[in-house]
Structures are given as structure tokens and as C-alpha cells.
Scaffold this motif. Structure first.
Motif, PDB file in Angstrom:
ATOM      1  N   GLY A  33      32.560  22.892  61.570  1.00 37.67           N
ATOM      2  CA  GLY A  33      30.991  22.250  61.875  1.00 37.67           C
ATOM      3  C   GLY A  33      30.747  22.636  63.106  1.00 37.67           C
ATOM      4  N   ALA A  34      29.323  22.614  63.635  1.00 34.81           N
ATOM      5  CA  ALA A  34      28.809  23.324  64.572  1.00 34.81           C
ATOM      6  C   ALA A  34      29.179  23.094  65.742  1.00 34.81           C
ATOM      7  CB  ALA A  34      27.196  23.031  64.547  1.00 34.81           C
ATOM      8  N   VAL A  35      29.772  22.359  66.568  1.00 36.43           N
ATOM      9  CA  VAL A  35      30.033  22.230  68.284  1.00 36.43           C
ATOM     10  C   VAL A  35      31.282  23.772  68.519  1.00 36.43           C
ATOM     11  CG1 VAL A  35      31.378  20.888  70.069  1.00 36.43           C
ATOM     12  CG2 VAL A  35      29.602  20.295  68.286  1.00 36.43           C
ATOM     13  N   PHE A  36      32.448  23.754  67.063  1.00 33.14           N
ATOM     14  CA  PHE A  36      33.345  24.080  67.125  1.00 33.14           C
ATOM     15  C   PHE A  36      33.020  25.907  66.755  1.00 33.14           C
ATOM     16  CE2 PHE A  36      37.224  26.515  65.282  1.00 33.14           C
ATOM     17  CZ  PHE A  36      38.307  26.258  66.760  1.00 33.14           C
ATOM     18  N   LYS A  37      32.329  25.785  66.008  1.00 31.64           N
ATOM     19  CA  LYS A  37      31.592  27.174  65.470  1.00 31.64           C
ATOM     20  C   LYS A  37      30.884  28.078  67.028  1.00 31.64           C
ATOM     21  CE  LYS A  37      30.720  26.421  61.292  1.00 31.64           C
ATOM     22  NZ  LYS A  37      30.151  27.489  60.095  1.00 31.64           N
ATOM     23  N   GLU A  38      30.304  27.410  67.596  1.00 27.62           N
ATOM     24  CA  GLU A  38      29.754  27.539  68.955  1.00 27.62           C
ATOM     25  C   GLU A  38      30.676  27.723  70.025  1.00 27.62           C
ATOM     26  OE1 GLU A  38      26.345  24.823  70.056  1.00 27.62           O
ATOM     27  OE2 GLU A  38      26.623  26.328  71.720  1.00 27.62           O
ATOM     28  N   LYS A  39      31.974  27.204  70.492  1.00 20.03           N
ATOM     29  CA  LYS A  39      32.404  27.102  70.763  1.00 20.03           C
ATOM     30  C   LYS A  39      33.039  29.121  71.410  1.00 20.03           C
ATOM     31  CE  LYS A  39      33.933  23.236  73.018  1.00 20.03           C
ATOM     32  NZ  LYS A  39      33.541  23.587  74.436  1.00 20.03           N
ATOM     33  N   PHE A  40      33.930  28.246  69.740  1.00 15.90           N
ATOM     34  CA  PHE A  40      35.320  29.193  69.631  1.00 15.90           C
ATOM     35  C   PHE A  40      34.935  30.894  70.114  1.00 15.90           C
ATOM     36  CE2 PHE A  40      38.346  30.999  66.529  1.00 15.90           C
ATOM     37  CZ  PHE A  40      39.109  31.178  67.473  1.00 15.90           C
ATOM     38  N   PRO A  41      33.861  31.550  69.858  1.00 18.74           N
ATOM     39  CA  PRO A  41      34.021  33.161  69.368  1.00 18.74           C
ATOM     40  C   PRO A  41      33.523  32.881  71.356  1.00 18.74           C
ATOM     41  CG  PRO A  41      31.616  31.756  67.836  1.00 18.74           C
ATOM     42  CD  PRO A  41      33.078  30.850  68.747  1.00 18.74           C
ATOM     43  N   PHE A 231      36.859  35.475  59.420  1.00 18.96           N
ATOM     44  CA  PHE A 231      35.995  34.117  59.640  1.00 18.96           C
ATOM     45  C   PHE A 231      35.841  33.752  61.179  1.00 18.96           C
ATOM     46  CE2 PHE A 231      36.851  31.095  56.396  1.00 18.96           C
ATOM     47  CZ  PHE A 231      37.564  32.334  55.352  1.00 18.96           C
ATOM     48  N   LEU A 232      36.256  34.981  62.518  1.00 18.36           N
ATOM     49  CA  LEU A 232      35.525  34.686  63.552  1.00 18.36           C
ATOM     50  C   LEU A 232      34.262  35.065  64.051  1.00 18.36           C
ATOM     51  CD1 LEU A 232      36.314  34.224  66.173  1.00 18.36           C
ATOM     52  CD2 LEU A 232      37.061  36.826  66.880  1.00 18.36           C
ATOM     53  N   GLU A 233      33.275  35.959  62.539  1.00 17.69           N
ATOM     54  CA  GLU A 233      32.184  36.198  62.495  1.00 17.69           C
ATOM     55  C   GLU A 233      31.166  35.288  62.373  1.00 17.69           C
ATOM     56  OE1 GLU A 233      31.821  38.898  59.216  1.00 17.69           O
ATOM     57  OE2 GLU A 233      32.970  40.698  60.939  1.00 17.69           O
ATOM     58  N   LYS A 234      31.723  34.117  61.635  1.00 15.89           N
ATOM     59  CA  LYS A 234      31.070  32.912  61.188  1.00 15.89           C
ATOM     60  C   LYS A 234      31.875  31.959  62.344  1.00 15.89           C
ATOM     61  CE  LYS A 234      33.239  32.452  57.080  1.00 15.89           C
ATOM     62  NZ  LYS A 234      33.887  31.085  56.542  1.00 15.89           N
ATOM     63  N   GLY A 235      32.328  31.821  63.359  1.00 15.50           N
ATOM     64  CA  GLY A 235      32.433  30.789  64.435  1.00 15.50           C
ATOM     65  C   GLY A 235      34.126  30.382  64.286  1.00 15.50           C
ATOM     66  N   GLU A 236      34.999  31.182  63.053  1.00 21.17           N
ATOM     67  CA  GLU A 236      36.393  30.070  62.492  1.00 21.17           C
ATOM     68  C   GLU A 236      37.173  30.468  62.611  1.00 21.17           C
ATOM     69  OE1 GLU A 236      35.047  28.219  58.802  1.00 21.17           O
ATOM     70  OE2 GLU A 236      32.900  28.223  59.562  1.00 21.17           O
ATOM     71  N   THR A 237      38.021  29.657  62.104  1.00 20.49           N
ATOM     72  CA  THR A 237      39.809  30.353  61.774  1.00 20.49           C
ATOM     73  C   THR A 237      39.611  30.624  60.276  1.00 20.49           C
ATOM     74  OG1 THR A 237      40.594  28.989  62.481  1.00 20.49           O
ATOM     75  CG2 THR A 237      40.638  30.357  63.933  1.00 20.49           C
ATOM     76  N   PRO A 238      40.430  31.385  59.929  1.00 20.10           N
ATOM     77  CA  PRO A 238      40.601  30.936  58.287  1.00 20.10           C
ATOM     78  C   PRO A 238      41.304  29.515  58.004  1.00 20.10           C
ATOM     79  CG  PRO A 238      42.313  32.851  58.813  1.00 20.10           C
ATOM     80  CD  PRO A 238      40.893  32.816  59.711  1.00 20.10           C
ATOM     81  N   PHE A 239      42.313  29.334  58.726  1.00 20.38           N
ATOM     82  CA  PHE A 239      43.197  28.376  58.404  1.00 20.38           C
ATOM     83  C   PHE A 239      42.812  26.895  59.212  1.00 20.38           C
ATOM     84  CE2 PHE A 239      45.353  32.232  56.877  1.00 20.38           C
ATOM     85  CZ  PHE A 239      44.937  32.325  55.894  1.00 20.38           C
ATOM     86  N   THR A 240      43.561  25.998  59.763  1.00 20.09           N
ATOM     87  CA  THR A 240      43.084  24.743  60.658  1.00 20.09           C
ATOM     88  C   THR A 240      43.611  25.359  62.096  1.00 20.09           C
ATOM     89  OG1 THR A 240      43.176  23.099  59.147  1.00 20.09           O
ATOM     90  CG2 THR A 240      43.194  22.817  61.516  1.00 20.09           C
ATOM     91  N   PRO A 241      42.865  25.662  63.269  1.00 15.75           N
ATOM     92  CA  PRO A 241      43.503  26.465  64.604  1.00 15.75           C
ATOM     93  C   PRO A 241      43.688  25.042  65.057  1.00 15.75           C
ATOM     94  CG  PRO A 241      41.294  25.982  64.503  1.00 15.75           C
ATOM     95  CD  PRO A 241      41.507  24.968  63.000  1.00 15.75           C
ATOM     96  N   ASN A 242      44.607  25.218  66.172  1.00 15.89           N
ATOM     97  CA  ASN A 242      44.848  24.352  67.129  1.00 15.89           C
ATOM     98  C   ASN A 242      43.517  23.954  68.172  1.00 15.89           C
ATOM     99  OD1 ASN A 242      45.877  22.969  69.269  1.00 15.89           O
ATOM    100  ND2 ASN A 242      47.665  24.302  69.290  1.00 15.89           N
ATOM    101  N   ILE A 243      42.598  23.125  67.401  1.00 14.78           N
ATOM    102  CA  ILE A 243      41.831  22.865  68.001  1.00 14.78           C
ATOM    103  C   ILE A 243      41.191  22.704  69.541  1.00 14.78           C
ATOM    104  CG2 ILE A 243      39.293  21.548  68.347  1.00 14.78           C
ATOM    105  CD1 ILE A 243      40.563  21.149  65.109  1.00 14.78           C
ATOM    106  N   HIS A 244      43.046  21.635  69.955  1.00 12.73           N
ATOM    107  CA  HIS A 244      43.123  21.432  71.400  1.00 12.73           C
ATOM    108  C   HIS A 244      43.380  22.721  72.336  1.00 12.73           C
ATOM    109  CE1 HIS A 244      42.027  17.172  69.337  1.00 12.73           C
ATOM    110  NE2 HIS A 244      41.712  17.187  70.660  1.00 12.73           N
TER     111      HIS A 244
END
Ligand SMILES: Cc1ncc(COP(=O)(O)O)c(C=O)c1O
Length: 373
Positions: A33-41, A231-244
Motif C-alpha cells: 500500500g501507499a503508506v508502506f511504499k513511501e516509508k520503506f525506501p 521491488f525496492l524501486e517500487k518501495g516494496e520487498t518481493p515477499f511479505t516483510p517484517n513491517i513492524h
């Protein structure tokens, strides 16, 4: 008996500040989702300062060993000639991992109470131009040795080998300076100097290591860094990450940035010096010399180490770690990394002093406190 306030004085996992713990209680969000994608990188890129690199830092869900396996599985294919520098339990782990991935493994063994000798590394490399990868440990947690990683890096001279470094118990407690020191791959984990619970590993690659990784024939899937990169280019990880852990990392980095990295490192050095001065004043023998001493943990020789640790755990709720490998049962280790302060070291020394009396090793309280001060 009163209820204890548990006191983790082991070399990881470490106590977690409540500001960081609170992040672990946040609602789960969509990792696509948008919040994670913005925060993660953004959060990951703030780790670059700790790594001392301009290059990308990746996150893999798993423990420190998952980070080590990420390095090995992306670089080692059957028959790759590698050199593992083994001066303790975690150096040995590199050799085990490389063996599991069918490398041609050469091992340089060093005594489990001192640092890797860069001259021996240089000598070995001069006779083995075929070596492609060197695996080393920055801070060997099983002994409390801080290796001179810069000297190991320099020992390569113009040899082709890439240097892969386990900085699991070093990163955030002592300068890494990956780019300046020419380290090619650096691996760390959440639960040590970074003051978070276990659950994520972090890895960065030099440009040369990145190219080597991309061209490698190595078999990989979950740990395939090429996927993590895409995946990081999209702000994501390939598999479900440890979001917390991402939430926690944001807060832990905020705390470290507010303290100032130089102050964080100075605090670790102070804790090291206090632990060593205090232990010596108690008549205890330290496993490693001052020259090799780790800023993040201190290993103490003690013949009844496990009985002693059990007693301290049961009576005070203080956890010291046991000896590993050749030191099992004969050494205990005091962790002073991450969310730890000089006051925590004083508490650990006070507990040591009181209990040592029962093992026939009495000294004056003032001596211990004064030595630590
Ligand atoms: C130097 C070092 N490397 C690797 C590891 C392995 O990490 P984990 O237990 O998180 O897999 C540890 C953990 O203690 C460590 O201290």
C-alpha cells in the motif's frame, strides 16, 4: 522473592527502548500500500549513514544468519574459491554456510581470543590468486574481539577478492565506514546495536559486489537480491516483510540520529572501558587484550561460568551470556550494546561483585566503582 525487572546483558538480542516497542504495537498495514511504499525506501536509506555507504541497503526478513545466507547465496556457486577468516563461532558460521553452498572453502584459523592477523591474510592471498571472496567478522560476538576490518581490507592489496563482512554485532556500535574501508558486502541485523527486536537483516553491496552478484551463477530464491532490488524501486520487498521492524527502525534511527552517531560510538567505548576496568578490579581475567577489545561486549574467563550465570539469573533477573564453541562453560559474556548506558554497566558490575563473594572472590565495593568511573 520479589519480582524481577528482567535485565538483558547479553550480546543480543538487546533491550528495546519503549519508543521502539510502541512502534511494534502499531496496526498492520498493507505492505503493497501507499503508506508502506513511501516509508520503506526512506527508512532504509537512512541506514546508509550507519553503513557508511552511498550504495543501496536492502532488508531481508529473518535473523542475522538470514543476512549471512543472503550474502553467500547471492555470491557463492559450486566451486567458487573462498577464504573464511575464523577466530570464533561466527567466523565458523561463514565457513559452514560456504560449505553448504558448495564453495571450495579455505579457512585461516586464528586463536579464539584475538583478532585476525592481516599479515597472514596477505600471505595467504599472495599464494592463492584464485580466491574470489573473503568472509570476515567485524565484531566476533563469541569472543568479544573487534577485528581491524580496515587492515583486513587493506591486506588484499590489489588482489581481486571481494571482502564480505558480518557486522551483525558491530553496526551501530562502532563505525563501519563501508565505502572508505573498501568493504564489499556488509551484513547486519535488527536485534543488536540497532535496538530493535529480532526479525530483519540488512545488507549492502559495493558496486563491484553488485556486479559480481548479478553475474553470479548462484542458485537463490527467497534471498535473491536481484528481486529485492527490483521491488525496492517500487518501495516494496518481493515477499511479505517484517513491517513492524520498518516502523521500529524509523524510531531507532531517529533516536540514534538525535544522540549523534559520534556520541553513540563514544558511549559504546565508555561502556567497554568501564566493563573491563570493573571486571579487572574484581580480580577477573578478560578473554581478550585491550588492543582487540570489542566496544559492544566483554568476555570474562570464569571456571564455573554457567553455574554463576544461573545464580545471577535466578537471584537478580540479570542475564549474562555463556561461552560459545571452545569457551563453552568457561567464559561468560556481558553485552553492552544498543539500548545500554554506563549505568547498566555499573549495575552489571554490582551484581558481579556481590555474587563473586559467594564464589570466594571478594573485593572492596569502592574499588570496583572507582575503577569503572
Ligand atoms: C557476529 C554475529 N554474527 C551472526 C549472528 C547470527 O545472528 P542470528 O542469531 O540473528 O541469526 C550473531 C548473533 O549472535 C552474531 O553475533
Amino acid at each position: 522473592m520479589y519480582r524481577f525487572k528482567p535485565e538483558l546483558r547479553i550480546p543480543g538480542p538487546v533491550p528495546v527502548p519503549s519508543e521502539v516497542s510502541l512502534q511494534m504495537a502499531r496496526p498492520v498495514i498493507n505492505h503493497r500500500g501507499a503508506v508502506f511504499k513511501e516509508k520503506f525506501p526512506d527508512v532504509l536509506s537512512r541506514l546508509k549513514l550507519l553503513f557508511g555507504t552511498e550504495n543501496t541497503v536492502y532488508m531481508v526478513t529473518g535473523s542475522g544468519t538470514a543476512g549471512m545466507e543472503t550474502a553467500v547465496s547471492n555470491l557463492v556457486s559450486p566451486g567458487t574459491p573462498v577464504l573464511c577468516l575464523v577466530g570464533g563461532f561466527f567466523g565458523k558460521r561463514w565457513a559452514e554456510l560456504c560449505t553448504a553452498y558448495k564453495a571450495v572453502v579455505h579457512v585461516l584459523e586464528f586463536p579464539w581470543d584475538r583478532g585476525v592477523d592481516p599479515d597472514q591474510v596477505a600471505e595467504f592471498l599472495a599464494q592463492h590468486p584464485e580466491i574470489e571472496l573473503i568472509f570476515a567478522v567485524h565484531n566476533e560476538s563469541s569472543t568479544g574481539v573487534l577485528n581491524d576490518i580496515e587492515a583486513i581490507s587493506r591486506a588484499r592489496g590489489d588482489h581481486q577478492a571481494l571482502l564480505v563482512v558480518d557486522a551483525v554485532s558491530a553496526l551501530g556500535g562502532t563505525p563501519c565506514e563501508m565505502d572508505a574501508r573498501g568493504l564489499d558486502v556488509v551484513v547486519s541485523a535488527s536485534q543488536k546495536c540497532l535496538m530493535m527486536p529480532p526479525g530483519a537483516a540488512f545488507i549492502a553491496l559495493s558496486e563491484r559486489a553488485q556486479t559480481y552478484m548479478e553475474q553470479s551463477e548462484a542458485s537463490r530464491y527467497y534471498f535473491d537480491l536481484r528481486r529485492y532490488q527490483q521491488f525496492l524501486e517500487k518501495g516494496e520487498t518481493p515477499f511479505t516483510p517484517n513491517i513492524h521492524i520498518v516502523f521500529a527502525l524509523e524510531e531507532a534511527l531517529r533516536m540514534m540520529e538525535a544522540e549523534g552517531l559520534e556520541n553513540v560510538y563514544a558511549r559504546h567505548l565508555l561502556m567497554r572501558d568501564m566493563a573491563r576496568a570493573g571486571a579487572r578490579a574484581l580480580g577477573l581475567e578478560l578473554l581478550v587484550s585491550d588492543a582487540d577489545a570489542s566496544p559492544t561486549l566483554t568476555a570474562v574467563k570464569f571456571p564455573q561460568a554457567d553455574e554463576f550465570r544461573q545464580r545471577v539469573r535466578e537471584r537478580y533477573g540479570v542475564e549474562f551470556a555463556g561461552g560459545q564453541g571452545v569457551h563453552a562453560g568457561r567464559v561468560f559474556r556481558i553485552g553492552h550494546m544498543g539500548y545500554a548506558t554506563p549505568l547498566d554497566v555499573l549495575t552489571a558490575l554490582a551484581v558481579l561483585e556481590i555474587e563473586l563473594k559467594k564464589f570466594g572472590r571478594a573485593t572492596e565495593a569502592a574499588e570496583r566503582v572507582m575503577a569503572a568511573q
